[in-house]
Structure formats: structure tokens, C-alpha cells
Design an enzyme around this catalytic site. Structure first.
Site, short mmCIF file in Angstrom:
data_model
loop_
_atom_site.label_atom_id
_atom_site.label_comp_id
_atom_site.label_asym_id
_atom_site.label_seq_id
_atom_site.Cartn_x
_atom_site.Cartn_y
_atom_site.Cartn_z
N LYS B 80 0.68 -1.06 0.38
CA LYS B 80 -0.17 -0.59 -0.12
C LYS B 80 1.03 1.41 0.07
O LYS B 80 1.84 1.15 1.08
CB LYS B 80 -0.83 0.00 1.39
CG LYS B 80 -2.33 0.89 0.81
CD LYS B 80 -3.29 1.16 2.70
CE LYS B 80 -3.56 1.36 2.16
NZ LYS B 80 -4.93 1.63 3.83
N SER B 175 -9.96 1.55 3.41
CA SER B 175 -8.94 2.70 2.61
C SER B 175 -7.87 1.30 1.78
O SER B 175 -6.75 1.84 0.95
CB SER B 175 -8.03 3.33 3.39
OG SER B 175 -7.18 3.19 4.43
N SER B 199 -9.60 -0.72 7.67
CA SER B 199 -9.01 -0.51 6.49
C SER B 199 -8.35 -1.60 5.56
O SER B 199 -8.45 -1.60 4.35
CB SER B 199 -7.92 0.89 6.14
OG SER B 199 -8.78 1.87 6.02
#
EC number: 6.3.5.7
Lengths: 516, 531
Positions: B80, B175, B199
């Protein structure tokens, strides 16, 4: 005069912060109170001295000043409080900056064990209560030399609280009377240092140095005045005082200013001021933001700092992982007050001399080394070190460890003096010579310059007779009862012996001859 | 022709690498090719092709010498874009960090690289991980691969026609949506996400992959650009539970650079295969049965509970009474820490700086206005409000107390003998982007984090496991929550469950085109997870 008091508790700057509280300074008698971010402890104003207003006609109003100090002192450690980067004096700008110091995203603080130990030791030395659990907080403000936008400090629960420092001040006309005062320590907290801003006014630029290890001591003084029995006055904060001398001057001038303002019907604003050492007074600092709200919050990346003592130490704990307060207490060196007391007791030293001996770095050790090697009286040693040795150092702007005169050399010189091998004026000559010609021993200088006292009584007798014959008028004057005349004769005999004769012996011979 | 056996998981692909059935370079190239084919999903912000090929080459040398570093050597992974990667741009999907190249690797990234993993690239997210859709990043939203799957298209044939088909794509959740999409589309074998309120688990549920949030303190946060330091945990996204365990084994343990990590050493472990669940006690928190929960998810949740019960486990209803306060409490704590953490982005040291130079203050203001999106600025504003001296007691302190109550709820339940809690991960399956953006980020986050968020308050491990496809042909995930630092036990239960439900993989046109060579997706769909 504030110096000895402060010296006892300097710590931190990127390190601990000590809030000193209590005690009074100078003949002016301002009490030192307490301050900590707006919370003024009631007990903090327990000690106050009165100042009579200086302006005539208003003398019925006595003023008391309340002063609290926030002392930022740098911990002597190899690496920084929260990062592994080194600490080094006068390193090139930004050469000792870790990713954490530059606050790169994702970096985390890691507490430096050595800094914690130093804070605990300072707390113990200042008779503080050591908190077995203390916490770290973030203090927020935007400033170019604060790259994270917050400073890690100990706002809520600091590492040490409620200490005290006894110190002595010299009072009286000749500063010969020593009295003991106590300053209360509110707290000692570990605090990250900010960076350093260098303003280039010419190019209107600010350069930032994130090394953060520059100043060793910085003091903010909070000052207010009021009439005793009435509520405390509005305080001002004089920031960034970096020497004990300026601190004292700043406090004095700020107290004077506040009294003056109030007596002229004006108000004191709660503001930040700085001390202009050229003007000798405090001036308001430009503070565009107005009142700051630091939006304190717990530092989530540092768990509570837990300390143990031998009783509470968890069994099987890794010594590398835990800090034992009792172990640090064992390592605590003799404190300056104890050393001074010892000097007074053991050597009959005057208390004010014990201060001087301790205030000069290395001087105590020098003194002790001389004592070890000489048969001379300790009082004699003290006198020589404080008057002659220290005087020479000051004159040439040298530190004790830079002195060309070693403790052994001075001890040998004092031995010569002690067994009356040389006169005290000859000793001073030898001392000056030692300063100039490194490597020579006092005995060498004495024999080279033929400074030994005349031990031969008959020879001295002859010289005395010769002088008396050459100066019949002086002899006559003496016989007529002029008491100063003998001194003249003694001087003449000494001159004739090239200062190698002991004046007391000369006097004895002369008196004997005159009375016969 | 390489069989499907190796393709599914690192565990298998690792065996294939060891046996020389495929080389790390070939594997890397396959994944790079898939990344290109699925570029329209916007899963990656940066594809580190050169670095990946170089790492693959080095891995290949090791295999040839017989010195492989272990299960992850030569395995493509994605990270990420809020983890610092040395020499590779790290943006947090924000204008503020566009062009920022960290000089160091996050500890978790370094550990993966030390194991020989091949870094394919940095995945998309909501700006600074603030969001639950992966829709609010400066590089645009991530599209859910299932939007284009055969399974979804078949079920939604009757509608969508006539409308602009492209506007009907679904969100991934967030996210860590980029990481979830990357794993779901086989462009990597494992991906790192971050999990502050769900997330990692939320997008895992929406994309049909496993999303694991380890216990707080088990895995280092050093190098993870923080959202909420006291709740952030690096998350692991994989296609099966075993893989999550392998990656956890590599990442877990003390990090001297993160003082909040466990002191005790953690040994790598292999998950046992449970055959008997009769000694297990599964708790079903009654507060999680909310009116907003879709009937389909509710029904799958019940079925899962029944499955455990029918296999002999003890399944009991439990109560977590403070659950309903979790979201509002999170809002105060999260925004406060955000306000603090974002203070360093001032345009001076790194990242974006505006052109205004009349004063330092004006530069700060314009830089931060240009650098942050509305969501980030909104949270900074709220957080600073909560931290004001006059508000601190009423908001921050209260929220901390509520947080303690929420954490205690879990402690009480686990002390009563419950081993693992079983809950839904999300209220429903993924929704279309057009529908999602009808509500603002704050509302969405509040709704979507409802089942996942309390876990972060308590620092517990939790894992979302895909369970089945909904009537629309979209994945639904269920969540298991374990005791703190009982991550291994949690994953063992999740593995047993995964084996029972046999969740299908996505049938994606772009992947199916490739089936002539290696990706036998049709067959993979029915592959048993049994090794």
C-alpha cells in the site's frame, strides 16, 4: 549570585526541563516562586521577601516579587533523546540529523536510556520524588525549526517532581556572611529540543539547523510582583536567557520595570519578553499568534515510561530493559553541597572559599592534589590557590586543566615555603617563574636564581651591622623612638641580601643590636 | 504448461519455484503483464517494474544455487502506498506527498525484501488512508475487479444495459482497496494494507480475499505513514488464510524502531489444520445484528454460526454493550491524532510546497490547502477542535474512557470462555461507485466501519474471510475476532472455516484471456484450498 543555585540543577535541552521554585535571590530579596504552564501552585508563593518601593513618597507600599524558572539544560549523552543520531558540540549544521530528527513520515521516537538515567539521577540529586510511571505528550505549534509540528515533552506526568535545592548566598557588606536558602523544584521533565533558526535578515531567509544540540543551558524566567497579602500579579515570561549573569540582570530589571509600571498606574500584560543585554532591560517579543493553545495530547508512540526500584523489580527482568532507581542512587556522586561542607570541616576553609573552589571546573581536584603532596597548612594552600593561582588563570584566561603549573609543582613550592627555605616574596617570584618556564621544578628555579633564605646567622649578622653603619640617621631615628624606622632598616637589609633573608630573623637581629 | 496448483498461493508457487517449474523472472513477468491488463482498475499508483525484475533476477540466482531464502523468495508482492519504500515514490494518494521518495524502507517492507519477496509496486488508497471506499485519493478511485467478473455480469444482465456500463463499476472498499484488488486479480500473491478502523478487512470482504489485521504491537509500524498511531496496524491481504499466516510469520516481532512492539521474540509458524472444532467456543455479539445489516449477509452469518455448531463447536450469543459508541468515539480519537500527525506536512522539509512566499505562515496555509483534500482538512479541523484546552476534557478524555469501556467489553467476553468472535465484516456487498459517492466520506466511514472499528480500539487481531457470493454474484466476507496476541489461534479457526466454505475466485475476462497459458481461471474457480 544566581549561578550556584542554577548550577546544581542544569539538565535537559533536548533533555530534561527543571522548574525551579522557591528561594530568594540577591539583596533585592525577590522570592523565587513556581510556574508551570499557567498552573500556579499555591505553595509556590510561600517564600516571599519584601521590597520597599524605591520611589519616595510611596514607601508605604511594599512589593514582593515572585519568580519561577524554567531551565532547559542539555543532557550529556552520546545520542539524542528520541533518535540514534549523535550529539556533538559545534557539529556542522544538519550533519547529525536522523530520519526521525527530520520528522520524515513514518518515523517513530525511541527513548534514549542514557537520557532517562540522567534525568533520574538529576531528580535524586535534587531530592525529587521519582515517578515510577511517567508519560510523554505532544505539544503542538507551527514553527520552521519544529519539523514535526509538535514537540515531545512530559506535560501531564513528568519523570520527577517536588524536589528542593539548598544553596548558600553570601550577604553582608563584605559578602562574608553565608546564609542558606532553599529553592523548590516543581518538576523535571524529559523534552525534545527544537531545531535552531538562523535568520538571514538581508535575504529575508531563515535557515534551519536540525542538529539540535547547540546551547547547553537556556532559562525562561516568569516574573510577577504584588503586594503581600494581595493576589499574585500578572506575570511576564522573559525567554531564552543563556547565562546566569544575564538571568540575574533580566530578573532584576523586569521586577524594577513592573514595579515602575504599576506605581505609575499602568498595567502589566501577560506577555513574552526578551532581555536586551545592551540596553540592560527586557523588551516585548513579537508574538503574532497571540495566545497559543498547544493542544497537548498523549504521545501514542511511546508507552508509559516505567521505572523500578530493587523492591519492585520484576523477577527475571532483563537489566537492559529496566531502569532501577536504587542502582542510580548508588552511582550518585558526592553532591557539591556535601563537598563544600567537607572542605569547611576538614580544612577549616571559609564557606565562601569553598564555593569558589567548586565553581571553577577542575579546581577542587587541583586543590586536593596539592594538599596530598604538601606539608603546608591547608589554609595556606587555599590562600595560594585562590589568590595567586586563580588570579593567574583569570589573567591569562585559562582553564584549570590548561595551567602550566602542576599541582606537584605548587605543592613543592609550598613545601619550600613551609620549611622556610625561601621567603614568601621569593616564593611569589618562583611561582611567576614556574608560569613562564614550563618543565622547571621550584627547587631548580630557587637554586638558579639563588633565592634560598640565608641560613648562615653570622653572615646575616654582618650584613645587619654593615647596613646600620651605612645609615646612622635611621639608627638614630630608631633610637629616638620612631617605630617605622626599623622597617626601613629591615628593607635595607633584605635588599642587601637580595631578598634571601627572613624578615622576622632580620628584625630579631636588629632589635638585639639596638638594645645592646 | 504450468498447472493451476502453484498459481493460487505463495505456499504452492513457492513449491513450483523450488521444483523449477517456473522461474522468479517468469513469475514476475506474468504478474507485470497482468498489472498492465488490469490497469483500468487503478489498483497501483506506482508499478516498480525495473526494481521487481531486478529482484526476481537475484531470486533466480539464489534458486539456481539452491540457496532460496524461504517461502517468500521470488514471490511477487504489493505494498500500500502509505508504507515507506526506499527509492520508490510514496504518495499516500495525496498531492502533499507527490514526488516524495523516502530514503528508507518501512520495517515490514524491509522484512519482506529480506525474505526475497519481489516488490511489484505501490497500491492505491484513500488519501492518507482516510476513507472506506478507496475513492478519495488524488489518483482516482480503485475499481472492484468483481465489477467485470463473469459471476457479477451474469447476475446483473437484466439491469445496467442501456446505461453507461462504465459508470456501473463497484467500489473496492477501503482504504486498502488497491491492495485488495491487486491480490484479487493475481497481480501479486500477497499485499500489505494498513488497518486503523477496518481498512484491510473491509476491502478484503468486498474483493473476495482474506484480510488480516494482526494484534496491535505484533507487527512494526515503523515506516507506515500514520493515520492513528494508537490503532494503526499493518494489514495482510492474501488469497488464503495459510498465506496470511506465512506473511505474518515473516513480519511479526519486536522492532527496536517501534517502541510499541512486543518485546518477546515471535517464531515463524505453520498453521495446523483443525479437524475437530468441538472444543471451540464461538461468540456471536448480539449488538452486531443491526437494522442496516443486509438480509443476505445476515443469513450467511447465521449459516456460518450453524456450520460451527453442526461440527460440534459451542456457539453462544454474547454482548459487547458499548459497541454503539465506538464510531463516535473513534471519530474524536482519530481526528485528534490526525490533526497531530498531519502537522509535519508544512511544505518545508519534503513534499508539496506552494508558490506563495510572503510569509512562513502564508506558505504553510496555502501548502496545506493545496496538498490535502477536503476529507483530510476536515479531520484536521475537527481534531484540533477536540484538542483545544477548553474541549480536551469533554471530548478527548471522554473518548479515551469510552475506548477503555469498549476494550473491556472484549476482555469480558473472552474471559467468559469465548475463543473467537464471529461477525459480519461489512453491512452488505460492494456498492456501485455512483451510489457510494451519494454520501460523504464521513458518513460512509461511519457506516462501513461499524463491524471492524471496535477491534482497533481494543488492539485485537481480526480476519475477514470470504464466505460466498451474494445473489448479485459479489463476494461477502465474515470476520473472526481473536484475543490479543492469539493471532495464531484466530487464523487456525479462520483456516478451518475457509476450507468448509470453498469460496470461488473471480472470473475476470482479462484473466481468462490469459488462460491459454497459465491462468486456468475456470478450473481455479473450483480449486479446493486443500494443499
Amino acid at each position: 549570585m544566581a549561578a550556584p543555585m542554577l548550577r546544581g540543577c542544569c539538565l535537559a535541552r533536548r533533555g530534561a526541563l527543571a522548574c525551579i521554585d522557591g528561594g530568594s535571590r540577591r539583596g533585592r530579596g525577590a522570592a523565587i516562586g513556581c510556574r508551570s504552564s499557567g498552573k500556579r501552585g499555591r505553595s509556590s508563593v510561600a517564600q516571599q521577601s519584601l521590597i520597599t518601593a524605591q520611589k519616595s513618597g510611596k514607601g508605604e507600599h511594599a512589593w514582593a516579587a515572585v519568580v519561577g524558572l524554567e531551565i532547559h539544560a542539555q543532557i550529556s549523552s552520546n545520542s539524542k533523546l528520541f533518535s540514534g543520531s549523535q550529539v556533538q558540540f559545534a557539529a556542522p549544521p544538519n550533519s547529525l540529523v536522523s530520519f526521525f530528527d527530520a520528522s520524515l513520515p513514518g518515523t517513530l521516537p525511541v527513548l534514549n536510556r542514557r537520557c532517562v538515567e540522567a534525568a533520574v539521577m538529576t531528580g535524586l540529586a535534587l531530592k525529587c520524588h521519582i515517578n515510577k510511571k511517567s508519560l510523554f505528550d505532544r505539544k503542538h505549534y507551527f514553527y520552521a525549526d519544529l519539523p514535526a509540528g509538535y514537540q515531545i515533552t512530559q506535560q501531564r506526568l513528568p519523570i520527577a517532581v517536588n524536589g528542593s535545592l539548598e544553596y548558600s548566598v553570601c550577604v553582608g557588606k563584605k559578602r562574608s556572611q553565608v546564609i542558606t536558602r532553599t529553592a523548590r523544584i516543581k518538576q523535571i521533565q524529559l523534552e525534545q529540543d527544537s531545531g535552531k533558526s538562523l535568520h538571514d535578515e538581508l535575504r529575508s531567509q531563515t535557515l534551519i539547523d536540525l542538529n539540535r544540540a547547540e546551547g547547553q543551558l537556556r532559562v525562561d524566567a516568569n516574573i510577577s510582583v504584588h503586594h503581600p497579602g494581595e493576589p499574585l500579579g500578572v506575570r511576564t515570561e522573559v525567554k531564552n536567557l543563556n547565562s546566569a549573569r544575564f538571568l540575574a540582570r533580566a530578573i532584576d530589571s523586569e521586577i524594577e520595570r513592573q514595579i515602575n509600571e504599576l506605581e505609575n498606574g499602568r498595567e502589566i500584560l501577560n506577555e513574552t519578553r526578551s532581555f536586551d543585554c545592551k540596553l540592560g532591560c527586557t523588551i516585548p517579543m513579537r508574538d503574532k499568534e497571540g495566545k497559543q493553545d498547544y493542544r497537548f495530547m498523549p504521545e501514542p508512540n511511546l508507552p508509559p515510561l516505567l521505572l523500578y526500584d530493587t523492591a519492585s523489580l520484576p523477577p527475571g527482568a532483563d537489566p537492559q530493559q529496566v531502569i532501577n532507581i536504587d542502582r542510580i542512587r548508588e552511582q550518585l556522586p558526592e553532591l557539591p553541597s556535601e563537598t563544600r561542607e567537607q572542605l569547611v570541616q576538614q580544612y577549616g576553609m571559609l564557606p565562601e572559599h569553598s564555593f569558589t573552589i567548586l565553581n571553577e571546573v577542575g579546581l577542587l581536584e587541583f586543590f586536593q592534589n596539592v594538599i596530598k603532596e604538601t606539608r603546608a597548612e591547608p589554609k595556606k594552600v587555599t590562600s595560594w590557590i585562590l589568590n595567586n593561582f586563580l588570579g593567574f588563570l583569570k589573567q591569562q584566561n585559562l582553564a584549570v586543566n590548561e595551567s602550566p603549573v602542576t599541582p606537584s609543582a605548587l605543592a613543592e613550592l609550598l613545601n619550600l615555603l613551609d620549611r622556610k627555605a625561601i621567603s614568601s616574596s621569593a616564593a611569589k617570584q618562583v611561582f611567576e617563574e614556574l608560569w613562564r618556564s614550563k618543565g622547571k621544578t621550584p627547587s631548580q628555579i630557587v637554586s638558579e636564581k639563588q633565592l634560598e633564605l640565608m641560613q648562615d646567622g653570622e653572615a646575616l649578622n654582618q650584613v645587619c651591622l654593615a647596613v646600620m653603619e651605612e645609615h646612622p640617621q635611621v639608627v638614630l631615628a630608631m633610637k629616638r623612638g620612631n617605630p617605622r624606622a626599623i622597617n626601613k632598616l629591615i628593607g635595607l637589609v633584605r635588599k642587601a641580601t637580595l631578598s634571601r633573608a627572613d624578615p622576622t630573623v632580620i628584625k630579631e637581629i636588629l632589635e638585639k643590636k639596638l638594645s645592646s | 504448461v504450468l498447472g493451476r496448483q502453484w498459481i493460487h498461493t505463495p505456499g504452492r508457487v513457492s513449491a513450483a519455484l523450488k521444483q523449477g517449474q517456473i522461474t522468479p523472472t517468469e513469475l514476475c513477468q506474468k504478474c507485470l503483464s497482468l498489472i498492465k491488463k488490469t490497469k483500468f482498475l487503478n489498483a497501483y499508483i506506482t508499478v516498480s517494474e525495473e526494481v521487481a525484475l531486478k529482484q526476481a533476477e537475484e531470486s533466480e540466482k539464489r534458486y539456481k544455487k539452491g540457496h532460496s531464502l524461504g517461502d517468500l523468495d521470488g514471490i511477487p508482492i504489493a505494498v500500500k502506498d502509505n508504507f515507506s519504500t526506499s527509492g520508490i515514490e510514496t504518495t499516500c494518494a495525496s498531492n502533499m506527498l507527490k514526488g516524495y521518495v523516502p530514503p528508507y524502507n518501512a520495517t515490514v517492507v524491509q522484512k519482506l525484501l529480506d525474505q526475497g519477496a519481489v516488490l511489484m509496486g505501490k497500491t492505491n488508497l484513500d488519501e492518507f488512508a482516510m476513507g472506506s471506499g478507496s475513492t478519495d485519493g488524488v489518483f482516482g478511485p480503485v475499481k472492484n475487479p468483481w465489477s467485470y467478473s463473469k459471476q457479477y455480469k451474469e447476475k446483473t444482465k437484466h439491469k445496467a444495459h442501456g446505461e453507461n456500463e462504465d459508470s456501473n463499476w463497484l467500489i473496492t472498499g477501503g482504504s486498502s482497496g488497491g491492495s485488495a484488488a491487486a491480490v484479487a486479480t493475481f497481480t501479486c500473491f500477497a499485499a500489505l494494507g494498513s488497518d486503523t478502523g477496518g481498512s484491510t478487512r473491509n476491502p478484503a470482504a468486498h474483493c473476495g480475499v482474506v484480510g488480516f489485521k494482526p494484534s496491535y504491537g505484533l507487527v512494526s509500524r515503523h515506516g507506515l505513514i500514520p493515520l492513528v498511531n494508537s490503532m494503526d496496524v499493518p494489514g495482510i491481504l492474501t488469497r488464503c488464510v495459510d498465506d496470511a499466516a506465512i506473511v505474518l510469520g515473516m513480519l511479526a516481532g519486536h522492532d527496536p524502531k517501534d517502541s510499541t512492539t512486543v518485546q518477546d521474540p515471535v517464531k515463524p509458524f505453520t498453521l495446523p489444520s483443525l479437524t475437530d472444532v468441538s472444543k471451540l467456543c464461538i461468540g456471536i455479539p448480539k449488538e452486531y445484528l443491526t437494522p442496516e445489516l443486509s438480509s443476505e449477509v445476515q443469513s450467511l452469518w447465521s449459516k456460518a454460526a450453524n456450520l460451527f455448531e453442526s461440527e460440534g463447536a459451542k456457539v453462544i450469543e454474547v454482548s459487547l454493550p458499548h459497541t454503539s459508541y465506538s464510531i463516535v468515539c473513534y471519530h474524536v480519537l482519530c481526528t485528534s491524532e490526525v490533526a497531530s500527525n498531519m502537522a509535519r506536512f508544512d511544505g518545508l522539509e519534503y513534499g508539496h510546497r506552494c508558490d506563495i512566499d510572503v510569509s512562513t505562515e502564508a506558505m504553510y496555509a496555502a501548502t496545506r490547502r493545496e496538498g490535502f483534500n477536503d476529507v483530510v482538512r476536515g479531520r484536521i479541523l475537527s481534531g484540533n477542535f477536540f484538542l483545544l484546552k477548553e474541549n480536551y476534557e469533554n471530548y478527548f478524555i471522554k473518548a479515551q474512557k469510552v475506548r477503555r469501556l469498549i476494550a473491556n467489553d472484549f476482555v469480558n467476553v473472552f474471559n467468559s470462555g469465548v475463543d473467537v468472535l464471529l461477525t459480519p465484516t461489512t453491512l452488505r456487498e460492494a456498492v456501485p461507485y455512483q451510489e457510494f459517492i451519494k454520501e460523504d466520506n464521513r458518513t460512509r466511514s461511519a457506516q462501513d466501519d461499524i463491524f471492524t472499528q471496535a477491534v482497533n480500539m481494543a488492539g485485537l487481531p481480526a480476519v475477514s474471510v470470504p464466505v460466498a457470493l451474494s445473489n448479485q454474484g459479489l463476494p461477502v466476507g465474515l470476520q473472526f475476532i481473536g484475543r490479543a496476541f492469539h493471532d495464531q489461534q484466530l487464523l487456525t479457526v479462520a483456516k478451518w472455516f475457509e476450507k468448509q466454505v470453498q469460496f470461488p475466485v473471480t472470473q475476470l475476462q482479462e484473466l481468462m484471456d490469459d488462460c491459454s497459458s497459465v491462468f486456468e481461471i475456470e478450473k481455479l474457480a473450483s480449486v479446493s484450498l486443500k494443499q
